[in-house]
Design an enzyme around this catalytic site. Structure first.
Site, mmCIF file in Angstrom:
data_model
loop_
_atom_site.group_PDB
_atom_site.id
_atom_site.type_symbol
_atom_site.label_atom_id
_atom_site.label_comp_id
_atom_site.label_asym_id
_atom_site.label_seq_id
_atom_site.Cartn_x
_atom_site.Cartn_y
_atom_site.Cartn_z
ATOM 1 N N LYS A 1 40.980 63.432 61.707
ATOM 2 C CA LYS A 1 39.719 64.024 61.290
ATOM 3 C C LYS A 1 38.973 64.597 62.489
ATOM 4 O O LYS A 1 39.219 64.118 63.591
ATOM 5 C CB LYS A 1 38.841 63.026 60.543
ATOM 6 C CG LYS A 1 38.588 61.648 61.217
ATOM 7 C CD LYS A 1 38.044 61.492 62.594
ATOM 8 C CE LYS A 1 36.710 62.019 62.953
ATOM 9 N NZ LYS A 1 36.331 61.728 64.386
ATOM 10 N N TYR B 1 31.750 60.607 59.366
ATOM 11 C CA TYR B 1 31.850 59.238 58.836
ATOM 12 C C TYR B 1 30.733 58.979 57.830
ATOM 13 O O TYR B 1 30.948 58.329 56.801
ATOM 14 C CB TYR B 1 31.758 58.202 59.970
ATOM 15 C CG TYR B 1 32.994 58.127 60.824
ATOM 16 C CD1 TYR B 1 34.075 57.354 60.433
ATOM 17 C CD2 TYR B 1 33.080 58.819 62.013
ATOM 18 C CE1 TYR B 1 35.217 57.279 61.210
ATOM 19 C CE2 TYR B 1 34.217 58.758 62.801
ATOM 20 C CZ TYR B 1 35.279 57.984 62.394
ATOM 21 O OH TYR B 1 36.412 57.916 63.155
HETATM 22 P P1 NAD Z 1 41.576 62.886 73.742
HETATM 23 O O1 NAD Z 1 40.908 63.949 74.510
HETATM 24 O O2 NAD Z 1 41.502 61.494 74.248
HETATM 25 O O3 NAD Z 1 43.123 63.230 73.543
HETATM 26 C C1 NAD Z 1 43.545 64.510 73.179
HETATM 27 C C2 NAD Z 1 44.999 64.679 73.512
HETATM 28 O O4 NAD Z 1 45.360 66.035 73.261
HETATM 29 C C3 NAD Z 1 45.325 64.391 74.983
HETATM 30 O O5 NAD Z 1 46.543 63.717 75.073
HETATM 31 C C4 NAD Z 1 45.438 65.770 75.579
HETATM 32 O O6 NAD Z 1 46.308 65.820 76.692
HETATM 33 C C5 NAD Z 1 46.040 66.536 74.412
HETATM 34 N N1 NAD Z 1 45.844 67.964 74.525
HETATM 35 C C6 NAD Z 1 46.805 68.893 74.331
HETATM 36 N N2 NAD Z 1 46.337 70.109 74.544
HETATM 37 C C7 NAD Z 1 45.060 69.968 74.912
HETATM 38 C C8 NAD Z 1 44.064 70.880 75.299
HETATM 39 N N3 NAD Z 1 44.286 72.206 75.317
HETATM 40 N N4 NAD Z 1 42.847 70.392 75.626
HETATM 41 C C9 NAD Z 1 42.589 69.075 75.560
HETATM 42 N N5 NAD Z 1 43.512 68.155 75.210
HETATM 43 C C10 NAD Z 1 44.737 68.596 74.891
HETATM 44 O O7 NAD Z 1 41.003 62.969 72.255
HETATM 45 P P2 NAD Z 1 41.103 61.825 71.160
HETATM 46 O O8 NAD Z 1 39.873 61.019 71.215
HETATM 47 O O9 NAD Z 1 42.410 61.164 71.265
HETATM 48 O O10 NAD Z 1 41.007 62.697 69.821
HETATM 49 C C11 NAD Z 1 42.157 63.291 69.247
HETATM 50 C C12 NAD Z 1 41.911 63.448 67.745
HETATM 51 O O11 NAD Z 1 41.734 62.154 67.180
HETATM 52 C C13 NAD Z 1 40.660 64.231 67.399
HETATM 53 O O12 NAD Z 1 40.888 64.974 66.251
HETATM 54 C C14 NAD Z 1 39.633 63.155 67.108
HETATM 55 O O13 NAD Z 1 38.608 63.573 66.221
HETATM 56 C C15 NAD Z 1 40.493 62.095 66.476
HETATM 57 N N6 NAD Z 1 39.949 60.737 66.607
HETATM 58 C C16 NAD Z 1 39.873 59.985 65.497
HETATM 59 C C17 NAD Z 1 39.364 58.713 65.563
HETATM 60 C C18 NAD Z 1 39.306 57.871 64.324
HETATM 61 O O14 NAD Z 1 38.741 56.776 64.393
HETATM 62 N N7 NAD Z 1 39.885 58.310 63.225
HETATM 63 C C19 NAD Z 1 38.935 58.211 66.784
HETATM 64 C C20 NAD Z 1 39.058 59.001 67.923
HETATM 65 C C21 NAD Z 1 39.562 60.278 67.826
#
Ligand code: NAD
Length: 368
Positions: free
Chosen positions: A132, A217
Protein backbone atom coordinates in the site's frame (compact mmCIF):
# COMPACT_ATOMS: atom_id res chain seq x y z
CA UNK A 1 -24.80 -8.87 2.23
CA UNK A 2 -24.47 -11.88 4.50
CA UNK A 3 -21.09 -12.76 5.81
CA UNK A 4 -19.73 -15.49 8.07
CA UNK A 5 -17.03 -14.84 10.58
CA UNK A 6 -14.62 -17.32 12.08
CA UNK A 7 -16.97 -18.28 14.87
CA UNK A 8 -19.73 -19.02 12.39
CA UNK A 9 -21.78 -15.97 13.39
CA UNK A 10 -23.77 -14.31 10.68
CA UNK A 11 -22.78 -10.70 10.20
CA UNK A 12 -25.07 -8.49 8.18
CA UNK A 13 -23.21 -5.69 6.51
CA UNK A 14 -23.26 -3.60 3.36
CA UNK A 15 -20.46 -2.21 1.24
CA UNK A 16 -17.58 -3.73 -0.57
CA UNK A 17 -15.49 -4.28 2.53
CA UNK A 18 -18.11 -6.57 3.99
CA UNK A 19 -16.93 -9.12 1.44
CA UNK A 20 -13.62 -9.24 3.26
CA UNK A 21 -15.00 -11.68 5.79
CA UNK A 22 -13.34 -11.35 9.19
CA UNK A 23 -11.55 -14.63 9.05
CA UNK A 24 -13.69 -16.45 6.49
CA UNK A 25 -13.13 -20.11 5.68
CA UNK A 26 -10.29 -19.24 3.30
CA UNK A 27 -7.92 -19.98 6.17
CA UNK A 28 -9.39 -23.36 6.90
CA UNK A 29 -7.67 -25.80 4.55
CA UNK A 30 -4.03 -26.78 5.01
CA UNK A 31 -2.44 -27.63 1.68
CA UNK A 32 0.76 -29.67 1.59
CA UNK A 33 2.83 -27.47 -0.70
CA UNK A 34 4.08 -24.10 0.45
CA UNK A 35 3.84 -21.45 -2.28
CA UNK A 36 7.02 -19.61 -3.21
CA UNK A 37 7.35 -15.85 -2.82
CA UNK A 38 9.79 -13.46 -4.50
CA UNK A 39 10.30 -10.29 -2.46
CA UNK A 40 10.96 -7.25 -4.65
CA UNK A 41 12.77 -4.48 -2.78
CA UNK A 42 14.96 -5.25 0.22
CA UNK A 43 14.23 -2.06 2.16
CA UNK A 44 12.78 -1.31 5.56
CA UNK A 45 9.58 -3.22 4.94
CA UNK A 46 10.57 -5.97 2.49
CA UNK A 47 13.71 -6.99 4.35
CA UNK A 48 13.06 -5.61 7.82
CA UNK A 49 9.50 -6.84 8.29
CA UNK A 50 8.31 -9.27 5.59
CA UNK A 51 11.23 -11.62 4.99
CA UNK A 52 11.61 -12.63 8.66
CA UNK A 53 7.90 -13.54 8.69
CA UNK A 54 8.15 -16.61 6.47
CA UNK A 55 9.22 -18.64 9.49
CA UNK A 56 5.73 -17.99 10.91
CA UNK A 57 3.91 -19.12 7.76
CA UNK A 58 2.20 -22.41 7.07
CA UNK A 59 1.56 -22.03 3.35
CA UNK A 60 4.25 -19.63 2.17
CA UNK A 61 8.01 -19.69 1.79
CA UNK A 62 10.70 -17.34 0.50
CA UNK A 63 12.25 -18.57 -2.76
CA UNK A 64 13.61 -15.42 -4.44
CA UNK A 65 14.73 -11.84 -3.84
CA UNK A 66 14.90 -8.92 -6.26
CA UNK A 67 17.29 -6.10 -5.43
CA UNK A 68 19.44 -3.46 -7.09
CA UNK A 69 22.22 -4.23 -4.62
CA UNK A 70 23.92 -7.57 -5.49
CA UNK A 71 25.96 -7.72 -2.28
CA UNK A 72 22.90 -7.22 -0.12
CA UNK A 73 20.85 -9.68 -2.20
CA UNK A 74 23.53 -12.36 -1.85
CA UNK A 75 23.80 -11.83 1.89
CA UNK A 76 20.02 -11.95 2.40
CA UNK A 77 19.73 -15.01 0.18
CA UNK A 78 22.40 -16.82 2.18
CA UNK A 79 20.78 -15.88 5.49
CA UNK A 80 17.31 -17.05 4.46
CA UNK A 81 18.20 -20.10 2.39
CA UNK A 82 17.36 -18.64 -1.02
CA UNK A 83 19.35 -20.39 -3.79
CA UNK A 84 21.66 -18.38 -6.13
CA UNK A 85 19.12 -19.04 -8.89
CA UNK A 86 16.57 -17.10 -6.84
CA UNK A 87 18.55 -13.83 -6.88
CA UNK A 88 17.38 -11.21 -9.39
CA UNK A 89 17.98 -7.53 -10.07
CA UNK A 90 15.70 -4.94 -11.64
CA UNK A 91 17.13 -5.59 -15.14
CA UNK A 92 16.75 -9.37 -15.26
CA UNK A 93 13.51 -9.27 -13.21
CA UNK A 94 11.39 -10.44 -16.17
CA UNK A 95 13.27 -13.74 -16.22
CA UNK A 96 11.37 -14.76 -13.07
CA UNK A 97 9.00 -16.22 -15.65
CA UNK A 98 11.47 -19.09 -16.05
CA UNK A 99 11.54 -19.87 -12.34
CA UNK A 100 8.74 -22.29 -11.48
CA UNK A 101 9.51 -22.00 -7.76
CA UNK A 102 8.11 -18.44 -7.75
CA UNK A 103 4.33 -18.43 -7.44
CA UNK A 104 3.80 -14.96 -5.96
CA UNK A 105 5.71 -11.71 -6.29
CA UNK A 106 5.52 -9.31 -3.32
CA UNK A 107 6.21 -5.72 -4.41
CA UNK A 108 7.85 -3.78 -1.53
CA UNK A 109 9.12 -0.81 -3.55
CA UNK A 110 8.48 2.95 -3.50
CA UNK A 111 4.92 3.69 -4.65
CA UNK A 112 5.98 5.00 -8.08
CA UNK A 113 7.35 1.52 -8.89
CA UNK A 114 4.29 -0.50 -7.81
CA UNK A 115 2.47 -0.42 -11.14
CA UNK A 116 5.49 -1.30 -13.27
CA UNK A 117 6.66 -4.20 -11.08
CA UNK A 118 3.14 -5.56 -10.65
CA UNK A 119 2.48 -5.51 -14.38
CA UNK A 120 5.84 -7.08 -15.20
CA UNK A 121 5.18 -9.82 -12.65
CA UNK A 122 1.76 -10.54 -14.13
CA UNK A 123 3.31 -10.70 -17.61
CA UNK A 124 5.84 -13.17 -16.22
CA UNK A 125 2.90 -15.35 -15.15
CA UNK A 126 3.11 -14.64 -11.40
CA UNK A 127 0.46 -13.69 -8.84
CA UNK A 128 1.09 -10.37 -7.10
CA UNK A 129 0.90 -9.03 -3.56
CA UNK A 130 1.59 -5.30 -3.77
CA UNK A 131 2.22 -2.93 -0.90
CA UNK A 132 0.00 0.00 0.00
CA UNK A 133 -0.78 2.56 -1.27
CA UNK A 134 -1.48 0.54 -4.40
CA UNK A 135 -0.09 3.10 -6.89
CA UNK A 136 0.33 6.79 -7.69
CA UNK A 137 -3.15 7.13 -9.22
CA UNK A 138 -6.40 5.31 -9.80
CA UNK A 139 -5.45 5.06 -13.49
CA UNK A 140 -2.34 3.10 -12.51
CA UNK A 141 -4.43 0.90 -10.20
CA UNK A 142 -6.77 0.13 -13.09
CA UNK A 143 -3.87 -0.86 -15.32
CA UNK A 144 -2.50 -3.19 -12.61
CA UNK A 145 -5.88 -4.87 -12.18
CA UNK A 146 -6.25 -5.21 -15.95
CA UNK A 147 -2.77 -6.73 -16.35
CA UNK A 148 -3.39 -9.33 -13.64
CA UNK A 149 -6.80 -10.14 -15.06
CA UNK A 150 -5.39 -10.54 -18.54
CA UNK A 151 -2.69 -12.87 -17.23
CA UNK A 152 -5.24 -14.81 -15.17
CA UNK A 153 -3.30 -13.94 -11.97
CA UNK A 154 -4.43 -12.77 -8.54
CA UNK A 155 -3.67 -9.34 -7.17
CA UNK A 156 -3.75 -8.50 -3.48
CA UNK A 157 -2.81 -5.30 -1.62
CA UNK A 158 -0.73 -5.37 1.57
CA UNK A 159 -3.48 -4.20 3.92
CA UNK A 160 -2.12 -6.12 6.90
CA UNK A 161 -4.73 -4.81 9.36
CA UNK A 162 -7.29 -7.21 7.83
CA UNK A 163 -5.22 -9.95 9.48
CA UNK A 164 -4.52 -8.11 12.76
CA UNK A 165 -6.40 -9.48 15.80
CA UNK A 166 -7.22 -6.15 17.50
CA UNK A 167 -8.72 -4.69 14.35
CA UNK A 168 -10.65 -7.88 13.61
CA UNK A 169 -12.06 -7.96 17.13
CA UNK A 170 -13.00 -4.27 17.11
CA UNK A 171 -14.75 -4.74 13.82
CA UNK A 172 -16.55 -7.88 14.97
CA UNK A 173 -17.83 -6.15 18.10
CA UNK A 174 -18.93 -3.06 16.17
CA UNK A 175 -20.88 -5.21 13.74
CA UNK A 176 -22.35 -7.30 16.54
CA UNK A 177 -23.93 -4.09 17.84
CA UNK A 178 -21.96 -3.94 21.09
CA UNK A 179 -21.85 -0.14 21.00
CA UNK A 180 -25.32 0.25 19.54
CA UNK A 181 -25.83 2.31 16.43
CA UNK A 182 -22.52 3.66 15.16
CA UNK A 183 -22.65 7.46 14.90
CA UNK A 184 -19.10 8.71 14.62
CA UNK A 185 -15.62 7.46 13.73
CA UNK A 186 -12.31 9.15 14.33
CA UNK A 187 -8.77 8.18 13.39
CA UNK A 188 -5.42 9.91 13.51
CA UNK A 189 -2.31 8.41 11.96
CA UNK A 190 1.16 9.80 11.58
CA UNK A 191 4.70 9.98 12.76
CA UNK A 192 7.47 12.49 12.99
CA UNK A 193 9.27 12.10 9.68
CA UNK A 194 12.86 13.18 9.97
CA UNK A 195 14.55 11.92 6.82
CA UNK A 196 14.43 14.84 4.38
CA UNK A 197 16.01 12.87 1.51
CA UNK A 198 13.58 9.93 1.65
CA UNK A 199 11.48 8.94 -1.38
CA UNK A 200 8.34 9.43 0.74
CA UNK A 201 8.90 13.21 0.56
CA UNK A 202 9.39 13.21 -3.22
CA UNK A 203 6.03 13.53 -4.89
CA UNK A 204 7.02 11.74 -8.08
CA UNK A 205 7.91 8.64 -6.04
CA UNK A 206 5.31 8.75 -3.28
CA UNK A 207 2.32 10.35 -5.00
CA UNK A 208 1.77 12.50 -1.90
CA UNK A 209 2.66 12.94 1.74
CA UNK A 210 1.19 11.67 4.98
CA UNK A 211 -2.18 10.81 3.40
CA UNK A 212 -0.70 8.28 0.96
CA UNK A 213 1.52 6.74 3.61
CA UNK A 214 -0.45 6.95 6.89
CA UNK A 215 -3.84 8.53 6.23
CA UNK A 216 -4.64 5.45 4.19
CA UNK A 217 -4.80 3.47 7.47
CA UNK A 218 -7.46 5.86 8.78
CA UNK A 219 -9.34 5.65 5.49
CA UNK A 220 -9.15 1.86 5.44
CA UNK A 221 -10.26 1.62 9.07
CA UNK A 222 -13.19 3.97 8.44
CA UNK A 223 -14.32 1.67 5.64
CA UNK A 224 -13.74 -1.71 7.31
CA UNK A 225 -15.11 -0.65 10.69
CA UNK A 226 -18.30 0.85 9.25
CA UNK A 227 -18.66 -1.69 6.39
CA UNK A 228 -19.92 1.23 4.34
CA UNK A 229 -18.62 3.18 1.39
CA UNK A 230 -18.32 6.98 1.80
CA UNK A 231 -20.59 9.18 -0.31
CA UNK A 232 -18.61 12.38 0.04
CA UNK A 233 -15.35 13.80 1.33
CA UNK A 234 -14.30 17.16 2.67
CA UNK A 235 -10.62 17.81 3.33
CA UNK A 236 -8.25 20.49 4.51
CA UNK A 237 -4.48 20.48 4.26
CA UNK A 238 -2.19 22.29 6.69
CA UNK A 239 1.46 22.23 5.71
CA UNK A 240 4.28 24.54 6.68
CA UNK A 241 5.80 25.04 3.24
CA UNK A 242 8.86 26.74 4.76
CA UNK A 243 9.75 23.37 6.32
CA UNK A 244 12.22 21.86 3.82
CA UNK A 245 10.68 18.40 4.35
CA UNK A 246 7.39 19.51 2.88
CA UNK A 247 8.36 21.27 -0.34
CA UNK A 248 6.68 18.62 -2.46
CA UNK A 249 4.17 16.75 -0.28
CA UNK A 250 1.68 17.54 2.45
CA UNK A 251 2.41 17.28 6.14
CA UNK A 252 -1.02 17.35 7.77
CA UNK A 253 -4.32 16.66 6.12
CA UNK A 254 -7.71 16.31 7.74
CA UNK A 255 -10.53 14.63 5.88
CA UNK A 256 -14.10 13.95 6.70
CA UNK A 257 -15.98 11.06 5.11
CA UNK A 258 -19.76 10.97 5.04
CA UNK A 259 -21.38 7.52 4.99
CA UNK A 260 -24.89 6.59 3.79
CA UNK A 261 -26.03 5.66 7.32
CA UNK A 262 -25.17 9.13 8.54
CA UNK A 263 -21.93 8.08 10.21
CA UNK A 264 -19.24 10.74 9.90
CA UNK A 265 -15.59 9.67 9.88
CA UNK A 266 -13.17 12.38 10.88
CA UNK A 267 -9.64 11.39 9.90
CA UNK A 268 -6.25 13.01 10.04
CA UNK A 269 -2.71 12.14 9.03
CA UNK A 270 0.55 13.97 9.58
CA UNK A 271 4.31 13.69 9.21
CA UNK A 272 5.09 15.98 12.15
CA UNK A 273 3.79 14.08 15.22
CA UNK A 274 3.27 10.50 16.31
CA UNK A 275 -0.40 9.43 16.14
CA UNK A 276 -2.03 6.03 15.89
CA UNK A 277 -5.61 6.01 17.07
CA UNK A 278 -9.01 4.64 16.04
CA UNK A 279 -12.27 5.51 17.83
CA UNK A 280 -15.80 4.35 17.09
CA UNK A 281 -18.66 6.07 18.92
CA UNK A 282 -22.02 4.36 19.08
CA UNK A 283 -25.20 5.41 20.87
CA UNK A 284 -24.46 2.77 23.54
CA UNK A 285 -20.69 3.07 23.94
CA UNK A 286 -17.27 3.32 22.35
CA UNK A 287 -14.66 1.08 20.79
CA UNK A 288 -11.18 2.51 20.94
CA UNK A 289 -7.79 1.34 19.72
CA UNK A 290 -4.53 3.07 20.61
CA UNK A 291 -2.25 2.27 19.07
CA UNK A 292 -4.60 0.78 16.53
CA UNK A 293 -2.55 -0.24 13.51
CA UNK A 294 0.96 -0.67 14.87
CA UNK A 295 3.16 -3.64 14.13
CA UNK A 296 2.98 -4.63 17.82
CA UNK A 297 1.43 -3.40 21.02
CA UNK A 298 -2.04 -2.48 19.78
CA UNK A 299 -4.62 -1.99 22.55
CA UNK A 300 -8.40 -2.16 22.51
CA UNK A 301 -11.11 -0.89 24.86
CA UNK A 302 -14.86 -1.47 24.55
CA UNK A 303 -17.56 0.23 26.61
CA UNK A 304 -17.44 3.73 27.99
CA UNK A 305 -13.99 5.20 28.41
CA UNK A 306 -11.01 2.92 28.94
CA UNK A 307 -12.04 0.78 31.90
CA UNK A 308 -12.73 -2.38 29.89
CA UNK A 309 -9.60 -3.45 28.04
CA UNK A 310 -10.03 -6.37 25.66
CA UNK A 311 -7.54 -9.06 24.70
CA UNK A 312 -8.68 -10.35 21.33
CA UNK A 313 -8.62 -13.99 20.23
CA UNK A 314 -5.71 -14.93 17.95
CA UNK A 315 -5.93 -13.77 14.34
CA UNK A 316 -5.80 -15.98 11.27
CA UNK A 317 -1.99 -16.27 11.37
CA UNK A 318 0.72 -16.47 13.99
CA UNK A 319 1.29 -12.77 13.18
CA UNK A 320 -0.62 -10.30 11.02
CA UNK A 321 2.01 -10.73 8.28
CA UNK A 322 1.92 -14.52 8.37
CA UNK A 323 -1.88 -14.28 8.10
CA UNK A 324 -1.52 -11.97 5.12
CA UNK A 325 1.13 -14.04 3.30
CA UNK A 326 -0.74 -17.31 3.89
CA UNK A 327 -4.07 -15.81 2.86
CA UNK A 328 -2.64 -14.92 -0.54
CA UNK A 329 -1.08 -18.39 -0.88
CA UNK A 330 -4.38 -20.04 -0.04
CA UNK A 331 -6.30 -17.82 -2.44
CA UNK A 332 -3.96 -19.01 -5.20
CA UNK A 333 -4.29 -22.66 -4.19
CA UNK A 334 -8.06 -22.51 -3.80
CA UNK A 335 -8.60 -20.11 -6.71
CA UNK A 336 -10.32 -17.53 -4.50
CA UNK A 337 -10.31 -13.75 -4.62
CA UNK A 338 -8.13 -12.20 -1.86
CA UNK A 339 -10.18 -10.32 0.77
CA UNK A 340 -8.15 -7.22 -0.05
CA UNK A 341 -7.83 -7.55 -3.82
CA UNK A 342 -6.60 -4.90 -6.25
CA UNK A 343 -10.12 -3.48 -6.46
CA UNK A 344 -9.84 -2.59 -2.78
CA UNK A 345 -6.65 -0.58 -3.39
CA UNK A 346 -8.36 1.11 -6.34
CA UNK A 347 -11.34 2.13 -4.16
CA UNK A 348 -9.00 3.75 -1.67
CA UNK A 349 -7.04 5.49 -4.41
CA UNK A 350 -10.21 7.00 -5.88
CA UNK A 351 -11.15 8.34 -2.44
CA UNK A 352 -7.62 9.65 -1.87
CA UNK A 353 -7.79 11.50 -5.18
CA UNK A 354 -11.09 13.05 -4.08
CA UNK A 355 -9.54 14.02 -0.73
CA UNK A 356 -6.68 15.83 -2.46
CA UNK A 357 -9.16 17.50 -4.84
CA UNK A 358 -11.31 18.62 -1.91
CA UNK A 359 -8.30 20.08 -0.09
CA UNK A 360 -7.17 21.86 -3.27
CA UNK A 361 -10.57 23.27 -4.20
CA UNK A 362 -11.73 23.71 -0.60
CA UNK A 363 -15.11 22.14 -1.22
CA UNK A 364 -17.04 18.95 -0.56
CA UNK A 365 -16.56 16.29 -3.24
CA UNK A 366 -19.34 13.79 -3.88
CA UNK A 367 -18.10 10.25 -4.43
CA UNK A 368 -21.03 8.76 -6.29
P1 NAD B 1 12.39 1.71 1.85
O1 NAD B 1 12.86 3.00 1.32
O2 NAD B 1 12.88 1.27 3.17
O3 NAD B 1 12.70 0.54 0.81
C1 NAD B 1 12.47 0.69 -0.56
C2 NAD B 1 13.26 -0.33 -1.33
O4 NAD B 1 13.11 -0.06 -2.72
C3 NAD B 1 14.76 -0.29 -1.02
O5 NAD B 1 15.27 -1.59 -0.97
C4 NAD B 1 15.33 0.46 -2.20
O6 NAD B 1 16.66 0.10 -2.49
C5 NAD B 1 14.40 -0.03 -3.31
N1 NAD B 1 14.41 0.85 -4.46
C6 NAD B 1 14.52 0.44 -5.74
N2 NAD B 1 14.53 1.47 -6.57
C7 NAD B 1 14.46 2.57 -5.81
C8 NAD B 1 14.47 3.94 -6.10
N3 NAD B 1 14.52 4.39 -7.37
N4 NAD B 1 14.39 4.81 -5.08
C9 NAD B 1 14.27 4.38 -3.81
N5 NAD B 1 14.27 3.07 -3.47
C10 NAD B 1 14.37 2.17 -4.46
O7 NAD B 1 10.79 1.77 1.83
P2 NAD B 1 9.82 0.81 2.64
O8 NAD B 1 9.49 1.46 3.92
O9 NAD B 1 10.38 -0.55 2.64
O10 NAD B 1 8.51 0.90 1.74
C11 NAD B 1 8.33 0.06 0.61
C12 NAD B 1 6.83 -0.12 0.38
O11 NAD B 1 6.27 -0.76 1.52
C13 NAD B 1 6.07 1.18 0.22
O12 NAD B 1 5.04 1.00 -0.69
C14 NAD B 1 5.48 1.43 1.60
O13 NAD B 1 4.29 2.20 1.58
C15 NAD B 1 5.20 0.02 2.05
N6 NAD B 1 5.18 -0.14 3.51
C16 NAD B 1 4.13 -0.77 4.05
C17 NAD B 1 4.05 -0.94 5.41
C18 NAD B 1 2.89 -1.67 6.01
O14 NAD B 1 2.79 -1.70 7.24
N7 NAD B 1 2.03 -2.27 5.21
C19 NAD B 1 5.07 -0.45 6.21
C20 NAD B 1 6.17 0.17 5.62
C21 NAD B 1 6.21 0.33 4.25
Amino acid sequence: MIDLNRRGLVLAAGGALAASAVGSSVWAAAPERKLGYAIVGLGGYGLGIIIPQFKNCQHSKLVAVVSGDPVKAKKVAAEYGVPETGIYDYNNYDSIKNNPDIDIVYVCLPVSMHAEYTIRAAKAGKHVLCEKPMALSSAECESMIAACKQAGKKLMIGYRCHFEPYNLEARRRARAGEIGKLRYFRSEHGFNFNNPTAWRLKKAMSGGGSLMDMGIYALQAARYMTAEEPISVYARETTDKSDPRFREVEDMIEFQLEFPSGVIASCMSMYSANQNHILLMGDKGRIELEPGTSYNGNRLWVGNGRSNEITPPPGPGATQWAGQLDHMAQCVIQDRQPIVAGEEGLRDMRIIEAIYKSAREQKRIALR
